[in-house]
Scaffold this active site. Sequence first.
Site, PDB file in Angstrom:
ATOM      1  N   ASP A  60       0.846  -1.195   0.000  1.00 48.39           N
ATOM      2  CA  ASP A  60       0.000   0.000   0.000  1.00 48.39           C
ATOM      3  C   ASP A  60       0.879   1.242   0.000  1.00 48.39           C
ATOM      4  O   ASP A  60       1.460   1.613   1.015  1.00 48.39           O
ATOM      5  CB  ASP A  60      -0.899  -0.021   1.246  1.00 48.39           C
ATOM      6  N   GLU A 139      31.017   9.336   2.178  1.00 45.53           N
ATOM      7  CA  GLU A 139      31.640   9.174   3.500  1.00 45.53           C
ATOM      8  C   GLU A 139      30.660   9.706   4.538  1.00 45.53           C
ATOM      9  O   GLU A 139      30.494  10.902   4.688  1.00 45.53           O
ATOM     10  CB  GLU A 139      32.956   9.947   3.566  1.00 45.53           C
ATOM     11  N   GLU A 141      29.386  10.278   8.317  1.00 50.12           N
ATOM     12  CA  GLU A 141      29.734  10.352   9.728  1.00 50.12           C
ATOM     13  C   GLU A 141      28.485  10.161  10.584  1.00 50.12           C
ATOM     14  O   GLU A 141      27.372  10.443  10.140  1.00 50.12           O
ATOM     15  CB  GLU A 141      30.376  11.705  10.042  1.00 50.12           C
ATOM     16  N   GLU A 196      35.953  10.211  14.874  1.00 51.10           N
ATOM     17  CA  GLU A 196      36.000  11.507  14.208  1.00 51.10           C
ATOM     18  C   GLU A 196      36.357  12.621  15.201  1.00 51.10           C
ATOM     19  O   GLU A 196      36.674  12.359  16.352  1.00 51.10           O
ATOM     20  CB  GLU A 196      34.656  11.793  13.517  1.00 51.10           C
ATOM     21  N   GLU A 203      33.310   7.424  11.915  1.00 49.62           N
ATOM     22  CA  GLU A 203      33.194   7.293  10.463  1.00 49.62           C
ATOM     23  C   GLU A 203      33.734   5.931  10.039  1.00 49.62           C
ATOM     24  O   GLU A 203      34.768   5.477  10.540  1.00 49.62           O
ATOM     25  CB  GLU A 203      33.974   8.398   9.751  1.00 49.62           C
ATOM     26  N   HIS A 252      30.461  13.578   2.855  1.00 48.46           N
ATOM     27  CA  HIS A 252      31.234  13.994   1.690  1.00 48.46           C
ATOM     28  C   HIS A 252      30.960  13.011   0.556  1.00 48.46           C
ATOM     29  O   HIS A 252      30.958  11.789   0.757  1.00 48.46           O
ATOM     30  CB  HIS A 252      32.726  14.009   2.009  1.00 48.46           C
ATOM     31  N   ARG A 325      40.844  21.962   2.098  1.00 48.51           N
ATOM     32  CA  ARG A 325      39.657  21.367   2.710  1.00 48.51           C
ATOM     33  C   ARG A 325      38.653  22.396   3.219  1.00 48.51           C
ATOM     34  O   ARG A 325      37.579  22.034   3.685  1.00 48.51           O
ATOM     35  CB  ARG A 325      40.069  20.426   3.859  1.00 48.51           C
ATOM     36  N   GLU A 342      35.284  15.861  -4.991  1.00 51.30           N
ATOM     37  CA  GLU A 342      34.623  15.677  -3.702  1.00 51.30           C
ATOM     38  C   GLU A 342      33.813  16.922  -3.365  1.00 51.30           C
ATOM     39  O   GLU A 342      34.356  18.024  -3.301  1.00 51.30           O
ATOM     40  CB  GLU A 342      35.658  15.430  -2.606  1.00 51.30           C
ATOM     41  N   ARG A 344      31.636  18.627  -0.399  1.00 48.32           N
ATOM     42  CA  ARG A 344      31.730  18.417   1.035  1.00 48.32           C
ATOM     43  C   ARG A 344      30.537  18.938   1.841  1.00 48.32           C
ATOM     44  O   ARG A 344      30.488  18.769   3.053  1.00 48.32           O
ATOM     45  CB  ARG A 344      33.016  19.077   1.535  1.00 48.32           C
TER      46      ARG A 344
END
Length: 453
Positions: A60, A139, A141, A196, A203, A252, A325, A342, A344
């Site tokens: 359903d 990735e 966390e 982490e 992670e 990420h 980063r 990547e 982030r």
Amino acid sequence: MAKTMVPTKGATLEQIKEIIETNNVELLHLQFVDIEGTLKHVTVTARQIDDVAAGKIMFDGSSITGFSPINKSDLYLQPDLTTFAVLPWSVEEDYSEARFLCSVKNPGGTDYDGDPRNVLKKTVAKAKEQGYSISVGPELEFFLFETDEEGRPTAKPQDNAGYFEPSPHDNGEKVRLEIYRTLKQMGFTIEALHHEVAQGQHEINFKYADALTAADLATTYKWVVKTIAKQFGLHASFMPKPIAGINGSGMHVNISLFDDAKQENAFYDENDSRQLSEKAYQFIGGLIDNVKNFVAVTNPLVNSYKRLVPGYEAPCYIAWSASNRSALIRIPNTRGAGTRVEIRCPDPSANPYLAFSVIASAGLDGVNRNVTPPAEVVEDIFSMNQAELDELKIENLPSSLEAALVALGESELIKETLGSHVYNEYTDLKRGEWDSFRTTVHGWELEAYHTKF
């Protein structure tokens, strides 16, 4: 010798039946996700395996968030045989359970537009028409919290350890190891696991895969993490910012295109100074151009925007870099077949099927329009003041779910990627979420104003 719990790649139904018999599987969980990415399942007996494989199991859809109206509620589950796995925690001497991840079908056998898995399948098919295969490595966390006497989550992290700390400070190590063992038994290739930055934060990274498989893995990963944590009397949370004043949790997303005709990574060019191809730059340009419009999908909660603030390593500034980063988009150091982009900003509360769809569509939009990205930012963006940000023309992501929804509504590309059904249901759901938050009187307000005014 250990029993086989997952089929080999390309396994047939007959081979899956052998695993069912060998492991005394009695129940099959047919799993799918709702529009928010929440895992659901219908359970049937293993003796119905032929009907299961033929897509004859009905459910359903009117009771599922973002799915069918009550007058069109009959939907069917078509299992993906590659997702079959015996559930390690169910195994007893003469009993076990297994699961399939499924796509949702209409009564006539066509793909149901409201199924997030089908949204990603369409995105993958569109990329294939342009000569590309999409690979994704997410990735995710998460936090581990203690529970009270009744098993309800508390706000207390399970430990006070920091980045990469081992036991005895890292009380979550034994939980991570059990999650690792379980995922491995279910067919995951685990690459790394660690504590982490924040207290109680962890992670576990698994190997990249094609986009659809990666979304299946991310969905399974979240389910397994929560299941194993509960066995230890803990609550695993993928909430982006569960604790004020410390780092939140991200997802990420590493993504690359494979050129099907040339049989090579479309992002790699050994002759470029950064060893990036023109298509890689165009893909980055597409992400930069469209990120404001899709962030309501990759960061879908009111709480998501409490993570995307300066000071906690979360990328809230729209910029890219080959290594920096602090940028929203970076290029990990690996080159050759492993060259990837990547992004982030996404967080683990996102529906991975929808998130990977909009990210891939945004990047491909840049390739299709030959977009040139802005200049790379090599400086630490987190340390810049507003004047420096303005000088480099670095913009912010939307600062609230409300602002993100406005930006989402301005993008025909993202509307087309999601499809009208998912777009309308998703935005209605999220506007309701924002209105509920907006009209609620919160504890902060009472503390700040109740006695003052």
